[in-house]
Design a protein around this motif. Structure first.
Motif, PDB file in Angstrom:
ATOM      1  N   PRO A  40     -13.360  98.412  -5.573  1.00  0.00           N
ATOM      2  CA  PRO A  40     -12.136  98.811  -6.278  1.00  0.00           C
ATOM      3  C   PRO A  40     -11.423  99.985  -5.607  1.00  0.00           C
ATOM      4  CG  PRO A  40     -13.841  98.295  -7.855  1.00  0.00           C
ATOM      5  CD  PRO A  40     -14.492  98.261  -6.488  1.00  0.00           C
ATOM      6  N   LYS A  41     -12.175 101.000  -5.192  1.00  0.00           N
ATOM      7  CA  LYS A  41     -11.567 102.164  -4.536  1.00  0.00           C
ATOM      8  C   LYS A  41     -10.814 101.766  -3.276  1.00  0.00           C
ATOM      9  CE  LYS A  41     -13.324 105.719  -1.596  1.00  0.00           C
ATOM     10  NZ  LYS A  41     -12.796 105.010  -0.506  1.00  0.00           N
ATOM     11  N   ASN A  42     -11.432 100.956  -2.427  1.00  0.00           N
ATOM     12  CA  ASN A  42     -10.790 100.558  -1.174  1.00  0.00           C
ATOM     13  C   ASN A  42      -9.578  99.659  -1.438  1.00  0.00           C
ATOM     14  OD1 ASN A  42     -12.708 101.982   0.229  1.00  0.00           O
ATOM     15  ND2 ASN A  42     -13.820 100.195   0.955  1.00  0.00           N
ATOM     16  N   LEU A  43      -9.699  98.768  -2.406  1.00  0.00           N
ATOM     17  CA  LEU A  43      -8.577  97.867  -2.706  1.00  0.00           C
ATOM     18  C   LEU A  43      -7.388  98.638  -3.275  1.00  0.00           C
ATOM     19  CD1 LEU A  43     -10.574  94.850  -4.126  1.00  0.00           C
ATOM     20  CD2 LEU A  43      -9.315  94.924  -1.953  1.00  0.00           C
ATOM     21  N   VAL A  44      -7.663  99.623  -4.126  1.00  0.00           N
ATOM     22  CA  VAL A  44      -6.570 100.451  -4.664  1.00  0.00           C
ATOM     23  C   VAL A  44      -5.912 101.251  -3.544  1.00  0.00           C
ATOM     24  CG1 VAL A  44      -6.047 102.434  -6.139  1.00  0.00           C
ATOM     25  CG2 VAL A  44      -7.405 100.565  -7.030  1.00  0.00           C
ATOM     26  N   ALA A  45      -6.698 101.784  -2.636  1.00  0.00           N
ATOM     27  CA  ALA A  45      -6.134 102.530  -1.507  1.00  0.00           C
ATOM     28  C   ALA A  45      -5.269 101.615  -0.647  1.00  0.00           C
ATOM     29  CB  ALA A  45      -7.251 103.161  -0.675  1.00  0.00           C
ATOM     30  N   ALA A  46      -5.776 100.419  -0.347  1.00  0.00           N
ATOM     31  CA  ALA A  46      -5.001  99.472   0.464  1.00  0.00           C
ATOM     32  C   ALA A  46      -3.722  99.056  -0.254  1.00  0.00           C
ATOM     33  CB  ALA A  46      -5.855  98.247   0.797  1.00  0.00           C
ATOM     34  N   LEU A  47      -3.809  98.852  -1.556  1.00  0.00           N
ATOM     35  CA  LEU A  47      -2.631  98.504  -2.355  1.00  0.00           C
ATOM     36  C   LEU A  47      -1.579  99.609  -2.260  1.00  0.00           C
ATOM     37  CD1 LEU A  47      -1.139  96.841  -4.535  1.00  0.00           C
ATOM     38  CD2 LEU A  47      -2.608  97.938  -6.225  1.00  0.00           C
ATOM     39  N   GLU A  74      15.643  89.570   9.521  1.00  0.00           N
ATOM     40  CA  GLU A  74      14.499  90.373   9.973  1.00  0.00           C
ATOM     41  C   GLU A  74      13.985  91.283   8.857  1.00  0.00           C
ATOM     42  OE1 GLU A  74      13.496  93.893  13.152  1.00  0.00           O
ATOM     43  OE2 GLU A  74      14.926  92.352  13.770  1.00  0.00           O
ATOM     44  N   THR A  75      14.903  91.948   8.172  1.00  0.00           N
ATOM     45  CA  THR A  75      14.500  92.824   7.074  1.00  0.00           C
ATOM     46  C   THR A  75      13.919  92.012   5.921  1.00  0.00           C
ATOM     47  OG1 THR A  75      16.251  94.362   7.706  1.00  0.00           O
ATOM     48  CG2 THR A  75      15.266  94.673   5.541  1.00  0.00           C
ATOM     49  N   ALA A  76      14.520  90.870   5.639  1.00  0.00           N
ATOM     50  CA  ALA A  76      14.007  90.004   4.578  1.00  0.00           C
ATOM     51  C   ALA A  76      12.574  89.582   4.878  1.00  0.00           C
ATOM     52  CB  ALA A  76      14.901  88.782   4.413  1.00  0.00           C
ATOM     53  N   HIS A  77      12.293  89.283   6.134  1.00  0.00           N
ATOM     54  CA  HIS A  77      10.935  88.900   6.537  1.00  0.00           C
ATOM     55  C   HIS A  77       9.967  90.062   6.310  1.00  0.00           C
ATOM     56  CE1 HIS A  77       7.756  86.889   8.729  1.00  0.00           C
ATOM     57  NE2 HIS A  77       7.628  87.970   9.468  1.00  0.00           N
ATOM     58  N   ARG A  78      10.380  91.270   6.669  1.00  0.00           N
ATOM     59  CA  ARG A  78       9.528  92.454   6.471  1.00  0.00           C
ATOM     60  C   ARG A  78       9.256  92.690   4.989  1.00  0.00           C
ATOM     61  NH1 ARG A  78      12.436  97.218   8.647  1.00  0.00           N
ATOM     62  NH2 ARG A  78      10.601  98.343   7.927  1.00  0.00           N
ATOM     63  N   VAL A  79      10.316  92.594   4.173  1.00  0.00           N
ATOM     64  CA  VAL A  79      10.163  92.789   2.726  1.00  0.00           C
ATOM     65  C   VAL A  79       9.209  91.742   2.163  1.00  0.00           C
ATOM     66  CG1 VAL A  79      11.351  92.673   0.487  1.00  0.00           C
ATOM     67  CG2 VAL A  79      12.385  93.942   2.392  1.00  0.00           C
ATOM     68  N   THR A  80       9.413  90.494   2.539  1.00  0.00           N
ATOM     69  CA  THR A  80       8.571  89.403   2.045  1.00  0.00           C
ATOM     70  C   THR A  80       7.117  89.623   2.431  1.00  0.00           C
ATOM     71  OG1 THR A  80      10.439  87.885   2.149  1.00  0.00           O
ATOM     72  CG2 THR A  80       8.252  86.900   2.083  1.00  0.00           C
ATOM     73  N   ASP A  81       6.852  90.027   3.667  1.00  0.00           N
ATOM     74  CA  ASP A  81       5.485  90.292   4.109  1.00  0.00           C
ATOM     75  C   ASP A  81       4.844  91.429   3.328  1.00  0.00           C
ATOM     76  OD1 ASP A  81       5.284  88.260   5.959  1.00  0.00           O
ATOM     77  OD2 ASP A  81       5.347  89.571   7.715  1.00  0.00           O
ATOM     78  N   GLU A  82       5.590  92.495   3.095  1.00  0.00           N
ATOM     79  CA  GLU A  82       5.022  93.630   2.362  1.00  0.00           C
ATOM     80  C   GLU A  82       4.784  93.276   0.896  1.00  0.00           C
ATOM     81  OE1 GLU A  82       3.646  95.908   3.929  1.00  0.00           O
ATOM     82  OE2 GLU A  82       4.633  95.636   5.847  1.00  0.00           O
ATOM     83  N   VAL A  83       5.680  92.511   0.297  1.00  0.00           N
ATOM     84  CA  VAL A  83       5.456  92.046  -1.076  1.00  0.00           C
ATOM     85  C   VAL A  83       4.180  91.207  -1.127  1.00  0.00           C
ATOM     86  CG1 VAL A  83       6.336  90.464  -2.855  1.00  0.00           C
ATOM     87  CG2 VAL A  83       7.853  92.188  -1.848  1.00  0.00           C
ATOM     88  N   ALA A  84       3.995  90.344  -0.137  1.00  0.00           N
ATOM     89  CA  ALA A  84       2.783  89.521  -0.081  1.00  0.00           C
ATOM     90  C   ALA A  84       1.542  90.396   0.061  1.00  0.00           C
ATOM     91  CB  ALA A  84       2.871  88.526   1.076  1.00  0.00           C
ATOM     92  N   ASP A  85       1.603  91.425   0.891  1.00  0.00           N
ATOM     93  CA  ASP A  85       0.458  92.319   1.062  1.00  0.00           C
ATOM     94  C   ASP A  85       0.128  93.051  -0.237  1.00  0.00           C
ATOM     95  OD1 ASP A  85       0.181  91.627   3.737  1.00  0.00           O
ATOM     96  OD2 ASP A  85       1.256  93.394   4.479  1.00  0.00           O
ATOM     97  N   VAL A  86       1.146  93.552  -0.925  1.00  0.00           N
ATOM     98  CA  VAL A  86       0.932  94.243  -2.205  1.00  0.00           C
ATOM     99  C   VAL A  86       0.296  93.286  -3.213  1.00  0.00           C
ATOM    100  CG1 VAL A  86       2.124  95.274  -4.197  1.00  0.00           C
ATOM    101  CG2 VAL A  86       2.763  95.960  -1.868  1.00  0.00           C
ATOM    102  N   LEU A  87       0.844  92.098  -3.313  1.00  0.00           N
ATOM    103  CA  LEU A  87       0.317  91.121  -4.271  1.00  0.00           C
ATOM    104  C   LEU A  87      -1.108  90.716  -3.908  1.00  0.00           C
ATOM    105  CD1 LEU A  87       0.736  89.405  -6.774  1.00  0.00           C
ATOM    106  CD2 LEU A  87       1.841  87.683  -5.312  1.00  0.00           C
ATOM    107  N   ALA A  88      -1.388  90.543  -2.630  1.00  0.00           N
ATOM    108  CA  ALA A  88      -2.737  90.157  -2.201  1.00  0.00           C
ATOM    109  C   ALA A  88      -3.764  91.203  -2.626  1.00  0.00           C
ATOM    110  CB  ALA A  88      -2.777  89.947  -0.686  1.00  0.00           C
TER     111      ALA A  88
END
Length: 119
Positions: A40-47, A74-88
């Motif tokens: 949990p600690k590592n996942l919260v930090a990564a989030l 290009e910016t839309a792709h970056r936003v989409t990737d970061e949203v995916a990372d946050v959700l993951a």
């Protein structure tokens, strides 16, 4: 007749749902033996880090520019990737802690509706 195709021209994906995505994330980590790091600690930090990377994209934009952020490919792709990372990371955290994210959100909306009644 042409068969339906997925995003890369292959067969279409099954419909997505939270449980399937959580299973894919767990399987991805398991194959790489990453579970020991998914505390949990590592996942919260990564989030937090991924959320900060999303903030970075918007940091110096005006409100008007931020409303049009998806207009630039290009910016839309970056936003989409970061949203995916946050959700993951959020989904992985929920999996590790045994939280149903949809039930948690539904309950939170209920509490907010009582706390902040409509005028």
């Amino acid at each position: 007749m042409n068969e339906p195709q997925g995003p890369r021209g292959g067969p279409p994906h099954e419909p997505l749902d939270i449980a399937k995505l959580q299973r894919r994330l767990a399987d991805f980590a398991a194959v790489r033996n990453w579970q020991p790091y998914h505390t949990p600690k590592n996942l919260v930090a990564a989030l937090s880090v991924e959320a900060s990377e999303l903030v970075e994209i918007f940091q110096w934009l005006t409100p008007e520019e931020s409303a049009r952020v998806m207009d630039d490919a290009e910016t839309a792709h970056r936003v989409t990737d970061e949203v995916a990372d946050v959700l993951a990371y959020l989904l992985q955290l929920c999996e590790v802690l045994g939280i149903d994210p949809l039930a948690a959100l539904d309950a939170k909306i209920d509490r907010n509706e009582r706390r902040f009644p409509a005028p």
